[in-house]
Motif scaffolding. Sequence first.
Motif, PDB file in Angstrom:
ATOM      1  N   ARG A   1       0.895  -1.265   0.152  1.00 55.01           N
ATOM      2  CA  ARG A   1       0.104   0.098   0.179  1.00 55.01           C
ATOM      3  C   ARG A   1       0.908   1.141  -0.094  1.00 55.01           C
ATOM      4  O   ARG A   1       1.934   1.241   0.717  1.00 55.01           O
TER       5      ARG A   1
ATOM      6  N   GLU B   1      -6.488 -11.647   7.115  1.00 54.58           N
ATOM      7  CA  GLU B   1      -7.430 -10.694   7.344  1.00 54.58           C
ATOM      8  C   GLU B   1      -8.090 -10.871   8.857  1.00 54.58           C
ATOM      9  O   GLU B   1      -8.945 -10.059   9.258  1.00 54.58           O
ATOM     10  N   ASN B   2      -8.041 -12.189   9.109  1.00 50.29           N
ATOM     11  CA  ASN B   2      -8.745 -12.688  10.259  1.00 50.29           C
ATOM     12  C   ASN B   2      -7.933 -13.416  11.377  1.00 50.29           C
ATOM     13  O   ASN B   2      -6.669 -14.029  10.851  1.00 50.29           O
TER      14      ASN B   2
ATOM     15  N   ARG C   1     -12.331 -10.430  12.816  1.00 51.22           N
ATOM     16  CA  ARG C   1     -11.319  -9.506  11.543  1.00 51.22           C
ATOM     17  C   ARG C   1     -10.314  -8.897  12.321  1.00 51.22           C
ATOM     18  O   ARG C   1     -10.379  -8.289  13.519  1.00 51.22           O
ATOM     19  N   GLU C   2      -9.211  -8.924  11.535  1.00 46.01           N
ATOM     20  CA  GLU C   2      -8.020  -8.244  12.227  1.00 46.01           C
ATOM     21  C   GLU C   2      -7.980  -6.796  12.472  1.00 46.01           C
ATOM     22  O   GLU C   2      -7.545  -6.233  13.611  1.00 46.01           O
ATOM     23  N   ASP C   3      -8.832  -5.995  11.532  1.00 47.64           N
ATOM     24  CA  ASP C   3      -9.148  -4.621  11.617  1.00 47.64           C
ATOM     25  C   ASP C   3     -10.163  -4.293  12.908  1.00 47.64           C
ATOM     26  O   ASP C   3     -10.199  -3.126  13.187  1.00 47.64           O
ATOM     27  N   GLU C   4     -10.819  -5.313  13.404  1.00 43.94           N
ATOM     28  CA  GLU C   4     -11.883  -4.922  14.338  1.00 43.94           C
ATOM     29  C   GLU C   4     -11.384  -5.491  15.620  1.00 43.94           C
ATOM     30  O   GLU C   4     -11.848  -5.370  16.851  1.00 43.94           O
TER      31      GLU C   4
ATOM     32  N   TRP D   1      -8.973  -5.250  18.207  1.00 45.30           N
ATOM     33  CA  TRP D   1      -8.751  -4.483  19.521  1.00 45.30           C
ATOM     34  C   TRP D   1     -10.121  -4.081  20.052  1.00 45.30           C
ATOM     35  O   TRP D   1     -10.522  -4.426  21.341  1.00 45.30           O
ATOM     36  N   GLU D   2     -11.052  -3.796  19.258  1.00 46.58           N
ATOM     37  CA  GLU D   2     -12.391  -3.360  19.577  1.00 46.58           C
ATOM     38  C   GLU D   2     -13.182  -4.382  20.362  1.00 46.58           C
ATOM     39  O   GLU D   2     -13.738  -4.331  21.316  1.00 46.58           O
TER      40      GLU D   2
END
Length: 303
Positions: A109, A230-231, A274-277, A279-280
């Motif tokens: 990216r 991603e997971n 999901r990796e991007d969710e 910590w939440e």
Amino acid sequence: MQTGFFLTTAGVRHKTNKMNKLKIAIQKSGRLSESSQKLLQECGIRFSNGTGSLRSAATNFPVEVLFLRDDDIPQYVEQGVADIGILGENMVLEKNKDVDLLERLGFARCRLSLAVKKEDSYPGISFFNNSKIATSYPRLLSEFLNKNGLKAEIEEISGSVEIAPGIGLADAICDIVSSGSTLLTNGLREVETLLTSEAVIIGNRNLPPSSKEIIEKLLFRIRSVKSASENKYILLNAPEKSIDRICSILPGMKSPTILPLAEKGWCSLHSVVREDEFWERIDQLKAAGAEGILVIPIEKMIR
Ligand code: ATP
Ligand code: MG
């Protein structure tokens, strides 16, 4: 091995052979080469890594890997010299060849940006009027200048663009940036972003059905590798009374697996997050009473 040719509707002459191997172009050496090779290897495709040789046939999948400069990949894919190619979207857009975008890969990216000398004051894009800009992306830069009604001289150079302002070759540069540390090291400051980019797979527009079939198999594997990265697999212990709440936080692939623990009133719950969710979700799970949370990487994820 028998070889021959067939003509597609667009009149493109494709070489065929009995083995009908799919030719994949990847960057020979540079920022994309290692991750492109790693992706193919994670898809279970075994080939030697091109040190010295510019092509390598896989031993366990009907593909041949061609090692090329990234600049040449769009043209070779358009011509059918390679059937598909892995490269930066920035390069695909710059070369503007007649190819299909088959898949976004989520790595490498970066963005294509304009940067000026750190000490120069920057009033806005009018800065670039009557300036000289060094770049390896003349097409995308001139498109940006035209769109904004700016007149500037484009100095096309093929590498080490960041050095240009410092040695008096240009007033500004238009180049690929990710963290911005290279710009900083060279006394430059990013001021405008032209586009964002990631690695992609492009494909020839006139492939025979047999090649499309191999591509579909490969894309299926790539998507499985991608969704695995991603997971995360998550295991936790929770009191039975918290299960409903925890299940609503962790939807998983279908629904979480719930197993009783030896300790009465407790269970173990397994799911995917999901990796991007991540910590939440962890914070929400702890608040809901989860304990002993384990998070494990997933190697492949078949949907
Ligand atoms: P070649 O010798 O093959 O022409 P190159 O020097 O032109 O290589 P690289 O610097 O290896 O190209 O970059 C290849 C691609 O990697 C770029 O087109 C871009 O998509 C991506 N890329 C470049 N710099 C970065 C960066 N700092 N962070 C992430 N991705 C990057
Ligand atoms: Mg290049």
